[in-house]
Design a protein around this motif. Structure first.
Motif, short mmCIF file in Angstrom:
data_model
loop_
_atom_site.label_atom_id
_atom_site.label_comp_id
_atom_site.label_asym_id
_atom_site.label_seq_id
_atom_site.Cartn_x
_atom_site.Cartn_y
_atom_site.Cartn_z
N THR A 32 0.83 -1.21 0.00
CA THR A 32 0.00 0.00 0.00
C THR A 32 0.86 1.25 0.00
OG1 THR A 32 -1.78 -1.14 1.16
CG2 THR A 32 -1.77 1.26 1.28
N LYS A 44 -4.85 5.53 3.03
CA LYS A 44 -5.09 4.72 1.84
C LYS A 44 -5.80 3.42 2.22
CE LYS A 44 -0.96 6.34 -0.64
NZ LYS A 44 0.29 5.91 -1.31
N ASP A 84 -9.48 4.22 3.46
CA ASP A 84 -10.36 4.47 2.31
C ASP A 84 -10.80 3.16 1.67
OD1 ASP A 84 -10.16 7.18 2.68
OD2 ASP A 84 -8.69 7.50 1.09
N LYS A 85 -9.85 2.26 1.50
CA LYS A 85 -10.14 0.98 0.84
C LYS A 85 -11.12 0.14 1.67
CE LYS A 85 -6.60 -0.91 -1.00
NZ LYS A 85 -5.36 -1.70 -1.28
N GLN A 124 -5.22 -0.24 -6.62
CA GLN A 124 -5.16 -1.00 -5.37
C GLN A 124 -6.09 -2.21 -5.50
OE1 GLN A 124 -6.59 2.39 -3.23
NE2 GLN A 124 -4.59 2.88 -2.41
N TYR A 133 -9.66 -1.61 -6.64
CA TYR A 133 -10.00 -0.20 -6.47
C TYR A 133 -8.92 0.67 -7.10
CZ TYR A 133 -12.81 -2.39 -2.84
OH TYR A 133 -13.69 -3.21 -2.18
N THR A 139 -7.46 4.90 -6.68
CA THR A 139 -7.57 6.19 -6.02
C THR A 139 -7.11 7.27 -6.99
OG1 THR A 139 -7.25 5.29 -3.81
CG2 THR A 139 -6.83 7.63 -4.10
N HIS A 166 -5.80 10.79 -7.38
CA HIS A 166 -5.15 11.85 -6.63
C HIS A 166 -5.27 13.13 -7.46
CE1 HIS A 166 -3.01 9.21 -3.65
NE2 HIS A 166 -3.29 8.33 -4.59
N LYS A 201 -8.62 13.26 -2.73
CA LYS A 201 -8.41 11.88 -3.18
C LYS A 201 -9.76 11.20 -3.24
CE LYS A 201 -5.72 10.56 0.06
NZ LYS A 201 -4.84 9.69 0.88
N THR A 233 -11.47 7.42 -3.93
CA THR A 233 -11.27 5.99 -4.10
C THR A 233 -12.56 5.35 -4.60
OG1 THR A 233 -9.61 5.91 -2.34
CG2 THR A 233 -10.63 3.82 -2.96
#
Length: 240
Positions: free
Chosen positions: A95, A113, A116-117, A165, A168, A170, A172, A177, A179
């Motif tokens: 990550t 990060k 968010d996931k 990810q 998913y 993200t 930027h 941000k 996601t």
């Protein structure tokens, strides 16, 4: 939502440093700290760990080789004093990668990060969203995505880079941000080639946001991102 995390580092002071940071973030729950990856195996095999803060250089086995050995891989944030391991760390879908000593602000950025996931994945309302509703739609100068129970319109010229990810991505942008459920490969195929370039299996960047290239590291808006060996030739063409 609690994200169960563990710290693995052979240096006691380094573990305490991270543990103090973890205590400041309500979403994190520390379930163990270990001076060797081998001592954490039982917890990880039982799928009790959601997030690992993992040192790379350790006597028994390196953090990278340890992650490669796992069938069930939790999210991992590497913590190390050696910048040269950054690319290999990203190549196994880490990550993030924190270079010691790191500030709480940088630590929190990496943890966000993961938060968010998990929020996106664990929100029961997302289970009722159809494929049509989650689909990223590309127009001439912008794209639309569904995230946080909203539809977002993201202008191409506001995107700095896109981070993949697993299931998913993200986005930027200059001011936030976002996601969302999306495919980095689909975005690569759909975004205008003159404006965006794939630099790594986990990153697409805006060409106009690239500041510099040093070795296999690109700088985008003061963020350093790895360049994968399969993408290096295309990246070099940007610099003539």
């Amino acid at each position: 939502m609690k994200i169960r995390c563990a710290v693995i580092d052979d240096e006691r002071l380094a573990r305490e440093y991270i543990i103090n940071y973890i205590a400041k973030i309500p979403q994190l729950e520390l379930i163990g700290d270990f001076n060797s990856p081998l001592k954490a195996m039982d917890l990880i095999k039982e799928k009790k760990v959601d997030l690992l803060f993992l040192d790379i250089q350790m006597p028994d086995i390196t953090g990278i080789n340890f992650m490669k050995s796992l069938d069930h891989k939790p999210e991992v944030i590497f913590t190390t004093a050696y910048q040269e391991y950054a690319i290999e760390g990203f190549n196994i879908n880490a990550t993030d990668y924190l270079l010691k000593p790191f500030s709480f602000e940088r630590f929190f950025q990496a943890v966000n990060k993961v938060i968010d996931k998990f929020e996106l994945k664990n929100d029961p309302r997302n289970s009722h969203i159809t494929d049509e509703q989650t689909q990223t739609k590309i127009a001439d100068t912008y794209l639309t995505v569904r995230a946080d129970r909203k539809l977002y319109k993201i202008n191409f010229d506001h995107i700095k880079f896109i981070e993949g990810q697993r299931a998913y991505v993200t986005f930027h942008t200059h001011n936030k941000k976002i996601t969302a459920l999306a495919s980095l490969k689909d975005l690569e195929d759909s975004l205008p080639e003159k404006d965006f370039i794939r630099i790594h299996k986990s990153y697409i960047v805006s060409v106009k946001e690239i500041l510099s290239l040093e070795g296999n590291i690109i700088e985008v808006d003061n963020v350093k991102l790895p360049v994968g060996k399969n993408y290096k030739e295309a990246v070099l063409k940007i610099f003539g």
